[in-house]
Write an enzyme that holds these catalytic residues in place. Structure first.
Site, PDB file in Angstrom:
ATOM      1  N   THR A   1       0.847  -1.205   0.000  1.00 16.49           N
ATOM      2  CA  THR A   1       0.000   0.000   0.000  1.00 16.49           C
ATOM      3  C   THR A   1       0.877   1.248   0.000  1.00 16.49           C
ATOM      4  O   THR A   1       0.598   2.213  -0.711  1.00 16.49           O
ATOM      5  CB  THR A   1      -0.901   0.017   1.261  1.00 16.49           C
ATOM      6  OG1 THR A   1      -1.562  -1.241   1.332  1.00 16.49           O
ATOM      7  CG2 THR A   1      -1.918   1.125   1.198  1.00 16.49           C
TER       8      THR A   1
ATOM      9  N   PRO B   1      11.816  -0.278   7.442  1.00 14.50           N
ATOM     10  CA  PRO B   1      12.935  -1.230   7.582  1.00 14.50           C
ATOM     11  C   PRO B   1      13.211  -1.963   6.270  1.00 14.50           C
ATOM     12  O   PRO B   1      14.355  -2.184   5.912  1.00 14.50           O
ATOM     13  CB  PRO B   1      12.468  -2.188   8.682  1.00 14.50           C
ATOM     14  CG  PRO B   1      11.006  -1.926   8.888  1.00 14.50           C
ATOM     15  CD  PRO B   1      10.673  -0.607   8.315  1.00 14.50           C
TER      16      PRO B   1
ATOM     17  N   ASP C   1     -37.972  31.641  -9.892  1.00 14.66           N
ATOM     18  CA  ASP C   1     -38.989  31.992  -8.907  1.00 14.66           C
ATOM     19  C   ASP C   1     -39.126  30.914  -7.848  1.00 14.66           C
ATOM     20  O   ASP C   1     -38.330  29.992  -7.762  1.00 14.66           O
ATOM     21  CB  ASP C   1     -40.319  32.373  -9.544  1.00 14.66           C
ATOM     22  CG  ASP C   1     -40.700  31.445 -10.657  1.00 14.66           C
ATOM     23  OD1 ASP C   1     -40.622  30.231 -10.429  1.00 14.66           O
ATOM     24  OD2 ASP C   1     -41.056  31.937 -11.745  1.00 14.66           O
TER      25      ASP C   1
ATOM     26  N   LYS D   1     -43.026  35.513  -7.186  1.00 15.10           N
ATOM     27  CA  LYS D   1     -44.214  35.274  -8.001  1.00 15.10           C
ATOM     28  C   LYS D   1     -45.128  36.458  -7.833  1.00 15.10           C
ATOM     29  O   LYS D   1     -45.123  37.133  -6.817  1.00 15.10           O
ATOM     30  CB  LYS D   1     -44.931  33.994  -7.540  1.00 15.10           C
ATOM     31  CG  LYS D   1     -44.543  32.806  -8.359  1.00 15.10           C
ATOM     32  CD  LYS D   1     -45.109  32.900  -9.749  1.00 15.10           C
ATOM     33  CE  LYS D   1     -44.642  31.722 -10.595  1.00 15.10           C
ATOM     34  NZ  LYS D   1     -45.066  31.867 -11.983  1.00 15.10           N
TER      35      LYS D   1
ATOM     36  N   GLY E   1     -40.695  26.457 -12.354  1.00  9.20           N
ATOM     37  CA  GLY E   1     -41.147  25.162 -11.843  1.00  9.20           C
ATOM     38  C   GLY E   1     -41.968  24.436 -12.903  1.00  9.20           C
ATOM     39  O   GLY E   1     -42.650  25.068 -13.711  1.00  9.20           O
ATOM     40  N   GLY E   2     -41.909  23.115 -12.902  1.00 10.87           N
ATOM     41  CA  GLY E   2     -42.748  22.322 -13.802  1.00 10.87           C
ATOM     42  C   GLY E   2     -42.415  22.574 -15.248  1.00 10.87           C
ATOM     43  O   GLY E   2     -41.254  22.578 -15.643  1.00 10.87           O
TER      44      GLY E   2
ATOM     45  N   ILE F   1     -47.212  25.452 -18.908  1.00  7.70           N
ATOM     46  CA  ILE F   1     -48.419  25.027 -18.189  1.00  7.70           C
ATOM     47  C   ILE F   1     -48.526  25.857 -16.916  1.00  7.70           C
ATOM     48  O   ILE F   1     -47.703  25.716 -16.009  1.00  7.70           O
ATOM     49  CB  ILE F   1     -48.382  23.519 -17.882  1.00  7.70           C
ATOM     50  CG1 ILE F   1     -48.393  22.750 -19.214  1.00  7.70           C
ATOM     51  CG2 ILE F   1     -49.577  23.112 -17.020  1.00  7.70           C
ATOM     52  CD1 ILE F   1     -48.363  21.258 -19.078  1.00  7.70           C
TER      53      ILE F   1
ATOM     54  N   MET G   1     -52.754  25.005  -7.946  1.00  5.06           N
ATOM     55  CA  MET G   1     -53.019  26.203  -7.137  1.00  5.06           C
ATOM     56  C   MET G   1     -54.387  26.132  -6.456  1.00  5.06           C
ATOM     57  O   MET G   1     -55.119  27.104  -6.427  1.00  5.06           O
ATOM     58  CB  MET G   1     -52.955  27.467  -8.027  1.00  5.06           C
ATOM     59  CG  MET G   1     -51.603  27.652  -8.675  1.00  5.06           C
ATOM     60  SD  MET G   1     -51.560  28.988  -9.879  1.00  5.06           S
ATOM     61  CE  MET G   1     -51.901  28.116 -11.406  1.00  5.06           C
TER      62      MET G   1
END
Ligand code: SAH
Length: 479
Positions: A23, A43, A249, A271, A302-303, A307, A384
């Site tokens: 290692t 060693p 937003d 918003k 968002g989304g 829409i 909403m």
């Protein structure tokens, strides 16, 4: 963040490795690859040391550690099973403010060694901060397959032309120029081993660009989906990572915002009617202004932007002002939330159509074609609608749905704080109040809601999630 990732310049520096095992040989190799001179205290040395590249920079200097070995060193790596012996070295190194790493003993380390993907000069380092090295290694393996081996050559090509680009192209346009190069056939040519063709093409791009007009800004109208970052599209993510400024937003969750280009300017516009909100007309004009300043402007929503997102209004203004734009669809709340709530929106036995409606009250009434909406064979998704829920249920019953029509309301759909309350048009308003739901919420009405009992699959652990940890909070009128 438990550790700050940094890249250490060890070229021609002196490092100490304590330990002579296999290692230890691997650690020494890393240091040699970074250009360091390595002194080893052990060693005996494992035969692995004999095979190291550049081993002329490696010397066994002692059988065992002594503090004097730290003189003139810049970093120390210890590979030592005996914890007390390892601690002696770590303490001595720390006393001198030397960075020290002790293999398999994170508590003694002042730095840890990540898993690396070496595409020099590009380096990718992956670490789990010692929490789960196996996971970090798996991730590294995946990244190995994703990053073409020729990335290093591509970076070297760019480096050879850096000066010329600096002379020929103004600072504000340089980043965009390089992005264009790396996404162009130049990169493909390097990846497929046609380096001289790539070089010629890059030179042509620099010549063309030097005589070119100033950068033209553009607006990316991007849907960010319902909040869970896994539901972003690739295209959204790519644009998020190259935008100069982000206009977002409240429905855009923090984890998603965190995925935007780190040094991009961020503008919160809230918003409409929210206390801190910027009026819609002002947002529209802000986008025009930012793009005209030459900025790649990300309008993150968002989304889906088309829409209930007023995306149409925003790009109408852009058209009027002759500003270039592109629109990236997002997973709209109806689709995302229904999936995560285990409620298929259509089903051959229950619903042949879906209506997306807004439950936003205007002067305390709904201006809606109830006859077209309140139909037994149709699923109704109400955005909403939290505030108007009692009135909505009442209206649906008045216009022909039975009082026991199944209905659900989903808080924070797709997020760890998701909660789903089911009932009927009669019981849902009370159940929602009792549950103390927080916006945003989505309402789904129709017989498909019955399927949830069988199909619910997403069960986030919310029991202990404090309200303050909520990534989304919508203003009242958006509830
Ligand atoms: N353009 C967005 C909708 C904006 S209107 C879209 O396509 O999804 C805001 C409404 O979306 C919220 O009031 C809520 O009804 C719904 N909504 C958005 N994200 C939601 C989520 N994660 N969970 C529940 N409802 C959500």
């Amino acid at each position: 963040m438990n550790y700050l990732p940094i890249f250490l310049d060890l070229r021609d520096r002196h490092c100490l490795v304590v330990g002579g095992s296999e290692t230890a040989a691997r650690k020494a190799e890393l240091l040699l690859r970074a250009g360091a001179h390595v002194a080893v205290a052990a060693p005996v040395l494992h035969p692995g040391f004999g095979q190291l590249p550049d081993r002329h920079r490696l010397t066994r200097v002692a059988d065992a550690f002594s503090p004097a070995l730290l003189d003139g060193k810049d970093a120390v790596i210890v590979v030592e099973d005996d914890a007390a012996a390892a601690r002696v070295v770590a303490d001595a190194a720390r006393a001198r403010h030397l960075p020290v790493n002790v293999a398999d003993k994170p508590a003694l380390c002042s730095f840890i060694l990540p898993s690396i993907i070496d595409r020099s000069p590009i380096m990718v380092a992956v670490s789990s901060g010692g929490e789960s090295p196996v996971l970090a290694r798996l991730l590294r393996a995946r990244l190995e397959t994703l990053i073409p081996a020729a990335y290093g050559r591509l970076a070297a090509l760019a480096s050879r032309h850096k000066e010329r680009v600096r002379e020929a192209i103004k600072p504000a346009q340089r980043r965009a120029f390089w992005e264009k190069v790396f996404l162009s056939s130049v990169a493909e040519m390097v990846f497929s081993g046609r380096d001289s063709e790539a070089e010629a093409q890059l030179e042509a791009m620099i010549r063309d660009r030097a005589a070119h007009e100033p950068a033209r800004g553009e607006v990316y109208l991007v849907g960010a989906g319902p909040g869970n970052p896994d539901l972003l599209t690739f295209r959204a993510l790519r644009l998020m990572q190259q935008a100069d400024v982000v206009v977002y937003d409240r429905l855009v969750s923090q984890p998603i915002l965190d995925m935007c280009r780190r040094d991009a300017e961020r503008i919160y516009v809230g918003k409409e009617r929210d206390d801190h909100a910027v009026p819609q007309e002002e947002i529209n004009l802000m986008l025009v202004r930012l793009a005209k300043e030459g900025k790649r402007t990300l309008r993150l929503k968002g989304g889906d932007p088309f829409i209930f997102g007023r995306g149409g209004e925003e790009i109408e203004t852009l058209v009027e002002h002759n500003v270039a734009f592109q629109v990236v669809p997002g997973i709209t709340a109806a689709a995302g939330v229904a999936s995560y709530a285990g409620i298929p929106l259509t089903h051959r036995d229950y619903a042949q159509s879906v209506a997306f409606v807004t439950g936003h009250l205007k002067e305390n009434t709904f201006n809606m074609n109830w006859e077209g909406i309140a139909r037994r064979d149709q699923t109704i998704v109400i955005y909403m609608g939290l505030k108007g829920l009692p009135m909505l249920c009442e209206a649906l019953i008045k216009h022909g749905l039975t009082a026991d029509t199944p209905a659900a309301i989903v808080q924070h759909g797709t997020l760890p704080t998701q909660r789903v309350i089911t009932g009927t048009l009669t019981t849902l308003p009370t159940l929602a109040v009792e549950a103390g739901l927080k916006a945003p919420t989505l309402i789904i009405v129709g017989n498909v809601v019955k399927l949830r009992d069988k199909l619910a699959w997403y069960r986030p652990q919310v029991a202990s999630a404090p309200a303050a940890a909520t990534p989304l909070e919508a203003p009242d009128h958006l509830a």
